[in-house]
Design a protein around this motif. Structure first.
Motif, PDB file in Angstrom:
ATOM      1  N   LYS A 267      42.462  39.410  49.276  1.00 16.50           N
ATOM      2  CA  LYS A 267      43.537  40.245  48.728  1.00 16.50           C
ATOM      3  C   LYS A 267      43.046  41.684  48.556  1.00 16.50           C
ATOM      4  O   LYS A 267      42.067  41.937  47.854  1.00 16.50           O
ATOM      5  CB  LYS A 267      43.998  39.688  47.378  1.00 16.50           C
ATOM      6  N   ASP A 272      47.332  47.850  41.565  1.00 12.48           N
ATOM      7  CA  ASP A 272      48.456  46.985  41.205  1.00 12.48           C
ATOM      8  C   ASP A 272      49.066  47.454  39.888  1.00 12.48           C
ATOM      9  O   ASP A 272      48.579  47.104  38.809  1.00 12.48           O
ATOM     10  CB  ASP A 272      47.962  45.534  41.085  1.00 12.48           C
ATOM     11  N   ASP A 290      41.884  45.303  41.989  1.00 15.52           N
ATOM     12  CA  ASP A 290      42.715  44.240  42.560  1.00 15.52           C
ATOM     13  C   ASP A 290      42.491  44.083  44.075  1.00 15.52           C
ATOM     14  O   ASP A 290      43.194  43.324  44.730  1.00 15.52           O
ATOM     15  CB  ASP A 290      44.191  44.508  42.245  1.00 15.52           C
ATOM     16  N   GLU A 351      52.448  40.021  43.393  1.00 12.22           N
ATOM     17  CA  GLU A 351      52.433  40.599  44.738  1.00 12.22           C
ATOM     18  C   GLU A 351      51.311  40.066  45.613  1.00 12.22           C
ATOM     19  O   GLU A 351      51.423  40.049  46.830  1.00 12.22           O
ATOM     20  CB  GLU A 351      52.320  42.131  44.636  1.00 12.22           C
ATOM     21  N   THR A 376      42.082  38.253  43.349  1.00 11.52           N
ATOM     22  CA  THR A 376      42.233  38.478  41.910  1.00 11.52           C
ATOM     23  C   THR A 376      43.700  38.180  41.606  1.00 11.52           C
ATOM     24  O   THR A 376      44.508  39.077  41.418  1.00 11.52           O
ATOM     25  CB  THR A 376      41.900  39.941  41.585  1.00 11.52           C
TER      26      THR A 376
END
Ligand code: BES
Ligand code: MN
Ligand code: ZN
Length: 495
Positions: A267, A272, A290, A351, A376
């Motif tokens: 990711k 974020d 993130d 997301e 994360t």
């Protein structure tokens, strides 16, 4: 930094600083005893007068005089000999290297490595030493004007070894250096602020890593490419930002083309904010971390290439920002993922699973043996497991067990959570094939359940590293986890 193996008697090792172990009780370790004898009982005297104890992590730097070849000795407390296991050894090495990195000395030789450590043979002890060294001497300086003085001066570290074990020590040093360096690549990317570490910055980092090895190839997919592929889930997350999203694809070919690769998916949300489902302000700065799943993939690729592992690995990183704007995705919007499944975005702050869903669909074109994703992903994972163990969820017992074992051996542990079909119910939507959140209960599990919808029938494992990827508070900074776990898995040939 040079890592070397040094054979010979402790009293004859010529160096600026000789690192010697002492335990809380019992006789002195052999190397320390030899130096003690040569110096007319210097070490015994320092212990007797209370200048140094065997307490784990205590250190004392002294000049031993002309009777031994080294200019200084650094005595390091190792605790009880009976409890000298991997964890204690790591603590001791960290203390020794931290003390050393504060001096101006350019070289050192450690004799701690000669001691028996429960759960670690010579090669493992060398790996840990090199890894801990890299970890202890990393300094974040990129966005500080005044940092140069804190940089450690040491340029060469030797490990004392018996002649017959030199090859094992060298092997361990090479692995530890590569893993430690990979972790530092990851830490640096994690620590960089989000105004520098954008998706495009991750692209540059991937290109930089690929330059180091002829076996590494990078391909970058732009938003236009993603649109063509139908990656509506990934694109829905990046809709609110000006910063272009990227899908980074790295292929490492260390084995025959016919060998199916291990897929690593990370990711890469470089910031974020939550999007329209905006996060509260407290600690929002930490959402620059993130992208630590992405950084893990990049750090692993760095380590894999520098070790020249004889395996194939494909790394896929969906990278974007999650920001609110009038173009941003709104709660209730329905998007179509690359897999064809539609998703009701009930919360734009969930997301990670959206960008990962398209990355997981995409990576299947490489026909991987296994897919491992790192993300994360959920605050719920921190509630469940805290900051010590990563969450592990998998559709394969074999893969899950191999990863758990790897994490334990590498001192980068994970803990498995269940993925029973019943949890899937929580993701039901009235308006799409599935919703992107499952309510308050079992947040880490429903997130993984969501991901599992996009892995087909491939063996897959998900590591939720929300708790383990960085430290908060005064130690705020990226940890480089779970690179040790993944490298252990790849090195032990489970791949
Ligand atoms: N990146 C966060 C998860 C996170 C939060 C990691 C705090 C570390 C610290 C993720 O994108 C997120 O916001 N998850 C939500 C999911 C929820 C909306 C279902 C969460 O955990 O609150
Ligand atoms: Mn979020
Ligand atoms: Zn997130």
């Amino acid at each position: 930094m040079r890592f070397d193996v040094k054979t010979g008697a402790a009293t004859k090792l010529k160096t600026v600083c000789l690192i010697l172990p002492i335990y809380s009780s019992g006789p002195l370790p052999a190397a320390t005893r030899a130096v003690d004898a040569a110096t007319g009982g210097l070490v015994t005297d320092l212990i007797d007068c209370g200048d140094i104890s065997g307490k784990v992590g205590s250190t004392l730097l002294v000049r031993p005089g002309k009777s031994v070849a080294s200019e200084r000795i650094l005595l390091v407390g190792c605790g009880e000999k009976a409890g000298f296991d991997r964890k204690q050894y790591r603590k001791v090495m960290r203390a020794a290297f931290t003390a050393l990195s504060k001096t101006k000395h350019k070289s050192a030789i450690s004799c701690i490595h000669l001691e028996a450590v429960k759960g670690a043979d010579v090669s493992r002890r060398a790996r840990i030493a090199a890894e801990v060294w890299q970890h202890a001497t990393y300094r974040y300086t990129t966005t500080k004007a005044s940092a140069a003085e804190t940089a450690p001066k040491i340029k060469s570290l030797g490990l004392a070894a018996t002649a017959g074990k030199a090859a094992d020590v060298r092997k361990g040093l090479k692995q530890g250096r590569a893993i430690g360096a990979g972790m530092n690549v990851s830490r640096e990317l994690g620590n960089l602020p989000a105004n520098i570490c954008t998706p495009s910055h991750l692209v540059s980092a991937a290109r930089g890593i690929a330059k180091s090895s002829p076996d590494l190839r990078v391909e970058i997919l732009s938003e236009a490419n993603m649109e063509k592929l139908g990656m509506g889930a990934l694109l829905s997350v990046t809709a609110g930002t000006q910063e272009p999203a990227k899908l980074i694809v790295m292929q490492y070919s260390g084995a025959a083309k016919s060998k199916a690769p291990v897929a690593l998916v990370g990711k890469g949300v470089t910031f974020d904010s939550g999007g329209i489902s905006l996060k509260p302000g407290a600690a929002m700065d930490e959402m620059k971390f993130d992208m630590c799943g992405a950084a893990t993939v990049l750090g692993c690729m760095h380590a894999i290439a520098s070790l020249g592992l004889k395996i194939n690995v494909v790394g896929v990183i969906p990278a974007c920002e999650n920001l609110p704007s009038s173009n941003a995705t709104k709660p209730g919007d329905v998007v179509t993922s690359m897999s064809g499944k539609t998703i009701e975005v009930l919360n734009t702050d969930a997301e990670g699973r959206l960008i990962l869903s398209d990355a997981l669909t995409y990576v299947q074109k490489f026909k991987p043996r296994v897919i491992i994703d790192m993300a994360t992903l959920t605050g719920a994972c921190i509630v469940a497991l805290g900051k010590h163990r990563s969450g592990l969820l998998s559709n394969s017992d074999k893969l899950a067990n191999a990863l758990l074992k790897a994490g334990d051996h590498a001192d980068d542990p994970a803990w498995r959570l269940p993925l029973d079909a019943e949890y899937r119910e929580l993701l039901k939507s009235n308006f799409a094939d599935l919703a992107n959140i499952g309510g308050r209960e079992a947040g880490t599990i429903t997130a993984a359940c969501f991901l599992s919808e996009f892995v087909g029938d491939c063996d897959w494992a998900h590591l939720d590293i929300a708790g383990t990827a960085w430290w908060s508070g005064s130690r705020k900074g990226s940890t480089g986890r779970p690179i040790p776990l993944l490298m252990e898995y790849l090195l032990t040939g489970s791949a």
